[in-house]
Design an enzyme around this catalytic site. Structure first.
Site, PDB file in Angstrom:
ATOM      1  N   ASP A   1      17.081  -6.196  29.438  1.00 18.73           N
ATOM      2  CA  ASP A   1      16.652  -6.800  30.704  1.00 18.73           C
ATOM      3  C   ASP A   1      17.749  -6.488  31.707  1.00 18.73           C
ATOM      4  O   ASP A   1      18.885  -6.965  31.568  1.00 18.73           O
ATOM      5  CB  ASP A   1      16.478  -8.318  30.528  1.00 18.73           C
ATOM      6  CG  ASP A   1      16.010  -8.990  31.817  1.00 18.73           C
ATOM      7  OD1 ASP A   1      16.261  -8.450  32.920  1.00 18.73           O
ATOM      8  OD2 ASP A   1      15.418 -10.072  31.719  1.00 18.73           O
TER       9      ASP A   1
ATOM     10  N   ASN B   1      15.042   3.184  36.096  1.00 20.72           N
ATOM     11  CA  ASN B   1      13.638   3.174  36.547  1.00 20.72           C
ATOM     12  C   ASN B   1      13.099   1.765  36.773  1.00 20.72           C
ATOM     13  O   ASN B   1      12.242   1.567  37.637  1.00 20.72           O
ATOM     14  CB  ASN B   1      12.790   3.892  35.492  1.00 20.72           C
ATOM     15  CG  ASN B   1      11.317   3.615  35.661  1.00 20.72           C
ATOM     16  OD1 ASN B   1      10.636   4.205  36.495  1.00 20.72           O
ATOM     17  ND2 ASN B   1      10.796   2.669  34.872  1.00 20.72           N
TER      18      ASN B   1
ATOM     19  N   SER C   1      12.469   5.208  46.354  1.00 19.43           N
ATOM     20  CA  SER C   1      11.150   5.308  46.980  1.00 19.43           C
ATOM     21  C   SER C   1      11.313   5.867  48.381  1.00 19.43           C
ATOM     22  O   SER C   1      12.337   5.617  49.042  1.00 19.43           O
ATOM     23  CB  SER C   1      10.503   3.922  47.057  1.00 19.43           C
ATOM     24  OG  SER C   1       9.362   3.963  47.880  1.00 19.43           O
TER      25      SER C   1
ATOM     26  N   TYR D   1      11.368  -4.993  49.138  1.00 16.60           N
ATOM     27  CA  TYR D   1      11.294  -3.727  48.390  1.00 16.60           C
ATOM     28  C   TYR D   1      11.990  -2.585  49.150  1.00 16.60           C
ATOM     29  O   TYR D   1      12.856  -1.900  48.600  1.00 16.60           O
ATOM     30  CB  TYR D   1       9.832  -3.387  48.129  1.00 16.60           C
ATOM     31  CG  TYR D   1       9.637  -2.179  47.235  1.00 16.60           C
ATOM     32  CD1 TYR D   1       9.779  -2.294  45.851  1.00 16.60           C
ATOM     33  CD2 TYR D   1       9.332  -0.928  47.761  1.00 16.60           C
ATOM     34  CE1 TYR D   1       9.599  -1.190  45.028  1.00 16.60           C
ATOM     35  CE2 TYR D   1       9.154   0.182  46.946  1.00 16.60           C
ATOM     36  CZ  TYR D   1       9.289   0.039  45.576  1.00 16.60           C
ATOM     37  OH  TYR D   1       9.119   1.139  44.753  1.00 16.60           O
TER      38      TYR D   1
ATOM     39  N   LYS E   1      15.478  -0.523  48.040  1.00 15.74           N
ATOM     40  CA  LYS E   1      15.545   0.909  47.724  1.00 15.74           C
ATOM     41  C   LYS E   1      16.514   1.627  48.676  1.00 15.74           C
ATOM     42  O   LYS E   1      17.144   2.610  48.281  1.00 15.74           O
ATOM     43  CB  LYS E   1      14.150   1.531  47.783  1.00 15.74           C
ATOM     44  CG  LYS E   1      13.191   1.008  46.690  1.00 15.74           C
ATOM     45  CD  LYS E   1      13.672   1.278  45.274  1.00 15.74           C
ATOM     46  CE  LYS E   1      12.599   0.953  44.239  1.00 15.74           C
ATOM     47  NZ  LYS E   1      13.044   1.177  42.841  1.00 15.74           N
TER      48      LYS E   1
ATOM     49  N   VAL F   1       2.255   6.716  42.836  1.00 14.06           N
ATOM     50  CA  VAL F   1       1.790   6.851  41.454  1.00 14.06           C
ATOM     51  C   VAL F   1       0.961   5.618  41.062  1.00 14.06           C
ATOM     52  O   VAL F   1       1.375   4.477  41.329  1.00 14.06           O
ATOM     53  CB  VAL F   1       3.012   6.974  40.509  1.00 14.06           C
ATOM     54  CG1 VAL F   1       2.557   7.148  39.066  1.00 14.06           C
ATOM     55  CG2 VAL F   1       3.895   8.141  40.932  1.00 14.06           C
TER      56      VAL F   1
ATOM     57  N   THR G   1       0.155   2.805  39.152  1.00 13.53           N
ATOM     58  CA  THR G   1       0.742   1.955  38.111  1.00 13.53           C
ATOM     59  C   THR G   1       0.499   0.491  38.483  1.00 13.53           C
ATOM     60  O   THR G   1      -0.031   0.184  39.550  1.00 13.53           O
ATOM     61  CB  THR G   1       2.275   2.173  38.007  1.00 13.53           C
ATOM     62  OG1 THR G   1       2.868   1.726  39.236  1.00 13.53           O
ATOM     63  CG2 THR G   1       2.653   3.614  37.744  1.00 13.53           C
TER      64      THR G   1
HETATM   65  N1  LIG Z   1       4.270   3.597  41.487  1.00 13.92           N
HETATM   66  C1  LIG Z   1       4.716   4.130  42.619  1.00 13.92           C
HETATM   67  O1  LIG Z   1       3.936   4.623  43.475  1.00 13.92           O
HETATM   68  C2  LIG Z   1       6.195   4.143  42.905  1.00 13.92           C
HETATM   69  C3  LIG Z   1       6.630   4.804  44.077  1.00 13.92           C
HETATM   70  C4  LIG Z   1       7.979   4.843  44.357  1.00 13.92           C
HETATM   71  C5  LIG Z   1       8.883   4.278  43.482  1.00 13.92           C
HETATM   72  N2  LIG Z   1       8.447   3.641  42.359  1.00 13.92           N
HETATM   73  C6  LIG Z   1       9.446   3.059  41.462  1.00 13.92           C
HETATM   74  O2  LIG Z   1       9.241   3.542  40.161  1.00 13.92           O
HETATM   75  C7  LIG Z   1       9.791   2.621  39.212  1.00 13.92           C
HETATM   76  C8  LIG Z   1       8.765   2.350  38.126  1.00 13.92           C
HETATM   77  O3  LIG Z   1       7.671   1.673  38.706  1.00 13.92           O
HETATM   78  P1  LIG Z   1       6.167   1.838  38.187  1.00 13.92           P
HETATM   79  O4  LIG Z   1       5.386   2.310  39.335  1.00 13.92           O
HETATM   80  O5  LIG Z   1       6.134   2.571  36.915  1.00 13.92           O
HETATM   81  O6  LIG Z   1       5.789   0.291  37.989  1.00 13.92           O
HETATM   82  P2  LIG Z   1       5.399  -0.569  36.694  1.00 13.92           P
HETATM   83  O7  LIG Z   1       4.298   0.103  35.945  1.00 13.92           O
HETATM   84  O8  LIG Z   1       5.175  -1.947  37.228  1.00 13.92           O
HETATM   85  O9  LIG Z   1       6.684  -0.523  35.786  1.00 13.92           O
HETATM   86  C9  LIG Z   1       7.855  -1.243  36.086  1.00 13.92           C
HETATM   87  C10 LIG Z   1       8.695  -1.274  34.834  1.00 13.92           C
HETATM   88  O10 LIG Z   1       9.929  -1.944  35.145  1.00 13.92           O
HETATM   89  C11 LIG Z   1      10.119  -2.941  34.141  1.00 13.92           C
HETATM   90  N3  LIG Z   1      10.995  -4.023  34.594  1.00 13.92           N
HETATM   91  C12 LIG Z   1      10.825  -4.839  35.668  1.00 13.92           C
HETATM   92  N4  LIG Z   1      11.824  -5.731  35.708  1.00 13.92           N
HETATM   93  C13 LIG Z   1      12.644  -5.475  34.653  1.00 13.92           C
HETATM   94  C14 LIG Z   1      13.825  -6.039  34.158  1.00 13.92           C
HETATM   95  N5  LIG Z   1      14.406  -7.106  34.742  1.00 13.92           N
HETATM   96  N6  LIG Z   1      14.413  -5.488  33.053  1.00 13.92           N
HETATM   97  C15 LIG Z   1      13.844  -4.427  32.444  1.00 13.92           C
HETATM   98  N7  LIG Z   1      12.696  -3.853  32.844  1.00 13.92           N
HETATM   99  C16 LIG Z   1      12.112  -4.384  33.942  1.00 13.92           C
HETATM  100  C17 LIG Z   1       8.719  -3.417  33.794  1.00 13.92           C
HETATM  101  O11 LIG Z   1       8.730  -4.147  32.577  1.00 13.92           O
HETATM  102  P3  LIG Z   1       7.614  -5.286  32.233  1.00 13.92           P
HETATM  103  O12 LIG Z   1       6.425  -4.556  31.665  1.00 13.92           O
HETATM  104  O13 LIG Z   1       8.315  -6.151  31.248  1.00 13.92           O
HETATM  105  O14 LIG Z   1       7.286  -5.981  33.524  1.00 13.92           O
HETATM  106  C18 LIG Z   1       8.038  -2.068  33.699  1.00 13.92           C
HETATM  107  O15 LIG Z   1       8.335  -1.449  32.467  1.00 13.92           O
HETATM  108  C19 LIG Z   1      10.187   1.393  40.016  1.00 13.92           C
HETATM  109  O16 LIG Z   1      11.575   1.430  40.277  1.00 13.92           O
HETATM  110  C20 LIG Z   1       9.402   1.551  41.312  1.00 13.92           C
HETATM  111  O17 LIG Z   1      10.012   0.886  42.392  1.00 13.92           O
HETATM  112  C21 LIG Z   1       7.126   3.564  42.051  1.00 13.92           C
END
Ligand SMILES: NC(=O)c1ccc[n+]([C@@H]2O[C@H](COP(=O)([O-])OP(=O)(O)OC[C@H]3O[C@@H](n4cnc5c(N)ncnc54)[C@H](OP(=O)(O)O)[C@@H]3O)[C@@H](O)[C@H]2O)c1
Length: 251
Positions: free
Chosen positions: A60, A87, A140, A169, A173, A202, A204
């Site tokens: 965590d 990540n 981001s 957010y 970032k 993406v 998600t």
């Molecule tokens: N999706 C997009 O369009 C996008 C665009 C730009 C940047 N990003 C960045 O990409 C990264 C991944 O996001 P995602 O889109 O894949 O979202 P996601 O599917 O919601 O995944 C987020 C991940 O972070 C984990 N997490 C959150 N808090 C945590 C903590 N305290 N300790 C350990 N793990 C933790 C979550 O675990 P749990 O399952 O336990 O919650 C999950 O595995 C993030 O940094 C996000 O800001 C995403």
């Protein structure tokens, strides 16, 4: 094939899981950082079923004790770390900046900002034992102050007025981008390269699957940065169309 040891935080789903999978397919031993045992082990089972050397690591990023234990276990088992992908990320419900409770801003910063510092510092001794340590911070486009300030510019990345003003957010970032450059500068000359990227929009859980890229497509740039050659950049911010030799985003 790339031998070596990688850690991806928040690797149980979304972009993190896809990054871990791609690194595993390249032949790396991949530690899947996850804060929930059930979700972490399920991801480990899935990736191992594909023949990958994936290992769940309880982590965590907001819990210094958990991070220290995780670093100790990678030290005992692998002895070094070649790629750290910060990540794990989160965001509060979208509101106007002036209506965002401070508590929500703090919560986002605990993960997206302080979590990255905690994990990076804990694993830096192991990265220093690698011949080619790489740190990738998943940022981001929304963290770009340049693009935010050009919100109404018709030649900007979003149509005029559309760049979302999200206090917790976006600013977390932006801080992460500054942290990236700060570590990159400390580590210049050590062989450790530190970069940030925007993976693209993406689909998600973080955006209720509104994104137009798959997690595997979103993993492309983080993996490129995690496996850079020794002549690769440091202190760079790559977008989804980025290349190791130049195509960068404005900070
Ligand atoms: N999706 C997009 O369009 C996008 C665009 C730009 C940047 N990003 C960045 O990409 C990264 C991944 O996001 P995602 O889109 O894949 O979202 P996601 O599917 O919601 O995944 C987020 C991940 O972070 C984990 N997490 C959150 N808090 C945590 C903590 N305290 N300790 C350990 N793990 C933790 C979550 O675990 P749990 O399952 O336990 O919650 C999950 O595995 C993030 O940094 C996000 O800001 C995403």
């Amino acid at each position: 094939m790339t031998a070596g040891v990688a850690l991806v935080t928040g690797a149980n789903k979304g972009i993190g899981r896809a990054v871990a999978r791609r690194l595993g397919l390249l032949g790396m031993t991949v530690y899947l950082g996850a804060r929930d045992d059930g979700r972490g082990k399920a991801a480990e089972d899935d990736l191992r079923a594909e023949g990958l050397d994936a290992r769940f690591l309880s982590l965590d990023v907001t819990d210094e004790h958990s991070v220290a234990l995780a670093a100790r276990s990678v030290a005992d088992e692998a002895g070094r770390l070649d790629a750290l992908v910060n990540n794990a990320g989160t965001g509060a419900p979208v509101r106007l900046p002036s209506a965002t409770p401070l508590e929500e801003v703090r919560r986002t910063y605990e993960t997206n900002v302080f979590g990255v510092i905690t994990v990076t510092n804990a694993f830096l001794p192991l990265l220093r034992r690698s011949p080619a340590g790489r740190v990738v911070n998943i940022s981001s486009l929304l963290g770009s102050i340049t693009h935010a300030a050009r919100r109404d510019d018709p030649s900007g990345v979003f149509p005029p007025g559309v760049f979302p003003a999200v206090l917790d957010y976006n600013t977390s970032k932006a801080a992460l981008n500054a942290i990236t450059v700060t570590y990159a500068n400390e580590l210049r000359g050590t062989g450790i390269l530190v970069n940030a990227c925007s993976p693209g929009f993406v689909a998600t859980d973080i955006n209720d699957h509104q994104g137009d890229l798959t997690p595997d497509e979103g993993a492309r740039i983080p993996v490129l940065l995690a496996t850079l050659g020794e002549d690769g950049p440091t202190a760079a911010f790559l977008g989804e169309d980025g290349t190791a030799d130049g195509q960068v985003l404005a900070w």
